[in-house]
Design an enzyme around this catalytic site. Structure first.
Site, PDB file in Angstrom:
ATOM      1  N   TYR A  12       0.823  -1.208   0.000  1.00 32.74           N
ATOM      2  CA  TYR A  12       0.000   0.000   0.000  1.00 32.74           C
ATOM      3  C   TYR A  12       0.864   1.268   0.000  1.00 32.74           C
ATOM      4  O   TYR A  12       0.399   2.323  -0.414  1.00 32.74           O
ATOM      5  CB  TYR A  12      -0.883   0.043   1.252  1.00 32.74           C
ATOM      6  CG  TYR A  12      -2.209  -0.654   1.123  1.00 32.74           C
ATOM      7  CD1 TYR A  12      -2.295  -1.966   0.681  1.00 32.74           C
ATOM      8  CD2 TYR A  12      -3.389  -0.007   1.470  1.00 32.74           C
ATOM      9  CE1 TYR A  12      -3.523  -2.607   0.588  1.00 32.74           C
ATOM     10  CE2 TYR A  12      -4.611  -0.636   1.382  1.00 32.74           C
ATOM     11  CZ  TYR A  12      -4.679  -1.930   0.932  1.00 32.74           C
ATOM     12  OH  TYR A  12      -5.889  -2.564   0.842  1.00 32.74           O
TER      13      TYR A  12
ATOM     14  N   LYS B  37       3.667 -14.965   2.213  1.00 31.65           N
ATOM     15  CA  LYS B  37       3.832 -15.650   0.931  1.00 31.65           C
ATOM     16  C   LYS B  37       5.346 -15.838   0.776  1.00 31.65           C
ATOM     17  O   LYS B  37       5.971 -15.383  -0.186  1.00 31.65           O
ATOM     18  CB  LYS B  37       3.211 -14.790  -0.195  1.00 31.65           C
ATOM     19  CG  LYS B  37       3.135 -15.475  -1.552  1.00 31.65           C
ATOM     20  CD  LYS B  37       2.114 -16.596  -1.655  1.00 31.65           C
ATOM     21  CE  LYS B  37       2.245 -17.314  -2.980  1.00 31.65           C
ATOM     22  NZ  LYS B  37       1.362 -18.495  -3.108  1.00 31.65           N
TER      23      LYS B  37
ATOM     24  N   ASP C 280      -2.446 -18.062   0.318  1.00 32.36           N
ATOM     25  CA  ASP C 280      -3.410 -18.784  -0.525  1.00 32.36           C
ATOM     26  C   ASP C 280      -4.047 -19.941   0.242  1.00 32.36           C
ATOM     27  O   ASP C 280      -5.268 -20.143   0.222  1.00 32.36           O
ATOM     28  CB  ASP C 280      -2.773 -19.248  -1.849  1.00 32.36           C
ATOM     29  CG  ASP C 280      -1.426 -19.932  -1.685  1.00 32.36           C
ATOM     30  OD1 ASP C 280      -0.892 -19.944  -0.555  1.00 32.36           O
ATOM     31  OD2 ASP C 280      -0.906 -20.470  -2.679  1.00 32.36           O
TER      32      ASP C 280
ATOM     33  N   ASP D  79      -6.100  -7.065   4.491  1.00 25.66           N
ATOM     34  CA  ASP D  79      -7.277  -6.426   3.900  1.00 25.66           C
ATOM     35  C   ASP D  79      -8.162  -7.497   3.267  1.00 25.66           C
ATOM     36  O   ASP D  79      -9.377  -7.547   3.501  1.00 25.66           O
ATOM     37  CB  ASP D  79      -6.828  -5.414   2.844  1.00 25.66           C
ATOM     38  CG  ASP D  79      -7.992  -4.742   2.142  1.00 25.66           C
ATOM     39  OD1 ASP D  79      -8.921  -4.303   2.849  1.00 25.66           O
ATOM     40  OD2 ASP D  79      -7.984  -4.667   0.901  1.00 25.66           O
TER      41      ASP D  79
ATOM     42  N   ASP E  74     -11.989  -9.296   4.858  1.00 24.42           N
ATOM     43  CA  ASP E  74     -13.274  -9.292   4.139  1.00 24.42           C
ATOM     44  C   ASP E  74     -13.786 -10.726   3.967  1.00 24.42           C
ATOM     45  O   ASP E  74     -14.976 -10.994   4.098  1.00 24.42           O
ATOM     46  CB  ASP E  74     -13.132  -8.653   2.744  1.00 24.42           C
ATOM     47  CG  ASP E  74     -13.462  -7.168   2.735  1.00 24.42           C
ATOM     48  OD1 ASP E  74     -13.212  -6.508   3.756  1.00 24.42           O
ATOM     49  OD2 ASP E  74     -13.962  -6.669   1.706  1.00 24.42           O
TER      50      ASP E  74
HETATM   51  C1  IPM Z   1     -10.269  -1.242   4.493  1.00 29.29           C
HETATM   52  C2  IPM Z   1     -10.543  -0.637   3.139  1.00 29.29           C
HETATM   53  C3  IPM Z   1      -9.424   0.332   2.785  1.00 29.29           C
HETATM   54  C4  IPM Z   1      -8.137  -0.475   2.692  1.00 29.29           C
HETATM   55  C5  IPM Z   1      -9.639   1.191   1.533  1.00 29.29           C
HETATM   56  C6  IPM Z   1     -10.940   1.945   1.577  1.00 29.29           C
HETATM   57  C7  IPM Z   1      -8.489   2.129   1.308  1.00 29.29           C
HETATM   58  O1  IPM Z   1     -10.710  -1.633   2.184  1.00 29.29           O
HETATM   59  O2  IPM Z   1     -10.095  -0.463   5.454  1.00 29.29           O
HETATM   60  O3  IPM Z   1     -10.232  -2.457   4.597  1.00 29.29           O
HETATM   61  O4  IPM Z   1      -7.871  -1.086   1.650  1.00 29.29           O
HETATM   62  O5  IPM Z   1      -7.391  -0.475   3.675  1.00 29.29           O
HETATM   63 MG    MG Z   2     -10.799  -3.595   3.013  1.00 31.92          MG
END
Ligand code: IPM
Ligand code: MG
Length: 349
Positions: free
Chosen positions: A138, A184, A216, A240, A244
């Site tokens: 990032y 990884k 993975d 990240d 999710d």
């Molecule tokens: C998160 C989001 C952010 C990230 C974006 C909105 C920049 O997906 O906080 O998980 O990728 O960190």
């Molecule tokens: Mg995110």
């Protein structure tokens, strides 16, 4: 002593869930806190031409804690755009030195019927992600597209991995004493450094059992045997993605909170969901991720552990009593609006 909370409602459903967060904080802290609201993200680009105006950053630096709703949306997603809402959030995390992102995954029994996984797979699931937040791909060297090429770079230093590792090991000590580090290392040099540092830091925590998983394989293990894991430590991008994915276990992305912390008490608290432009402005967003983020704020920045527990219990109770926002509702369940769900939580505080 009055504590200063900066609200960053942001874009899409951000302002709607920020109202919920604010109402809950007011209810538990009364007049011991003072709020101010500042633009961040797309709304800040529209108004000030930058996603992180100086005044917003200054207010955050002077605050005891910050709450963010969400940033981004189709209006600002032109690939050729000079300014991006997400960059405002990334710059804010970096400027505040918030290198450790805590993402507990709340699994509520009453929601497991609706999770896409078989309910028996969810028994005993209690995960806690620690994501490195101010390094890795990032923040590495990058080149926007020139001709046919563009690049991003994943790099980590020993110090960057060490500091977030210490946070994760300490979290593991207070939980079930197990830490899974995700990397990884079979392919990436930065990830071989990552693994070597974790092995070194682990020596200082003999009471924590450590394992290493390739990202993975971890993506698969999370769905097949989620109850085997406790604390999961990952770099910025892998954390990240996996957090999710883990939201599937909780039944909805809408219930996951997060805390971003640095060396001091100042933290940034945000639900992990995005700005959800498809449902923005309709008053139907799930406020639980935002409300649980205020619980993390009470615990980590405001030294109000008891209040944090009360908020978490009130959420659990509202769900147990059958309140469901649209993202959580099954076929025959009554759907609550953002406001009704928030009220249900407040009534149980
Ligand atoms: C998160 C989001 C952010 C990230 C974006 C909105 C920049 O997906 O906080 O998980 O990728 O960190
Ligand atoms: Mg995110």
């Amino acid at each position: 002593m009055t504590q200063r909370i900066v609200l960053l409602p942001g874009d899409g459903i951000g302002p709607e869930v920020t109202v919920a967060a604010r109402t809950v904080l007011e209810s538990v802290c009364g007049d011991q806190i003072e709020f101010s609201s500042h633009p961040l993200g797309g709304c800040a680009i529209d108004e000030f031409g930058t996603p992180l105006p100086d005044a917003t950053l200054e207010a955050c630096l002077a605050a005891d804690a910050c709450f963010l709703g969400a940033v981004g949306g189709p209006k600002w997603s032109d690939p050729a755009a000079a300014q991006r809402p997400e960059q405002g959030l990334l710059n804010l995390r970096s400027a505040l030195g918030l290198f450790a992102n805590l993402r507990p995954v709340p699994v509520f029994d009453v929601l497991s019927q609706h999770a896409p996984l078989r309910p028996e797979l969810l028994e005993g699931v209690d995960l806690f992600f620690v994501r490195e937040l101010t390094g890795g791909i990032y923040f590495g060297d990058r080149q926007e597209r020139t001709g046919d090429a563009a690049y991003d770079t994943m790099s980590y230093t020993v110090a960057e991995v060490e500091r977030v590792a210490h946070v994760a090991f300490k979290v593991a000590q207070k939980r079930r004493g197990k830490l899974t580090s995700v990397d990884k290392a079979n392919v990436l040099a930065s990830m071989r450094l990552w693994r070597a540092v974790i092995l070194e830091v682990a020596k200082q925590y003999p009471d924590v059992e450590v394992e290493h998983q390739l990202v993975d394989a971890m993506a698969m293990h999370l769905m097949r045997r989620p109850s085997d894991f406790d604390v999961i430590l990952a770099g910025n991008m892998f954390g990240d993605i996996l957090s999710d994915e883990a939201a599937v276990l909780a039944g909805s992305l809408g219930v996951l909170p997060s805390a971003s912390l640095g060396e001091g008490k100042l933290g940034l608290y945000e639900p992990i969901h995005g700005s959800a432009p498809d449902i923005a402005g309709q008053g139907i967003a799930n406020p639980i991720g935002a409300v649980l983020s205020t619980a993390l704020m009470l615990r980590h920045s405001l030294a109000k552990d008891a209040a944090a527990l009360q908020v978490e219990r009130a959420v659990r109770k509202a769900l147990a009593d059958g309140f469901r926002t649209a993202d959580l509702a099954g076929a025959n369940e009554t759907v609550s609006t953002t406001e009704q769900m928030t009220q249900a939580i407040l009534d149980r505080l």
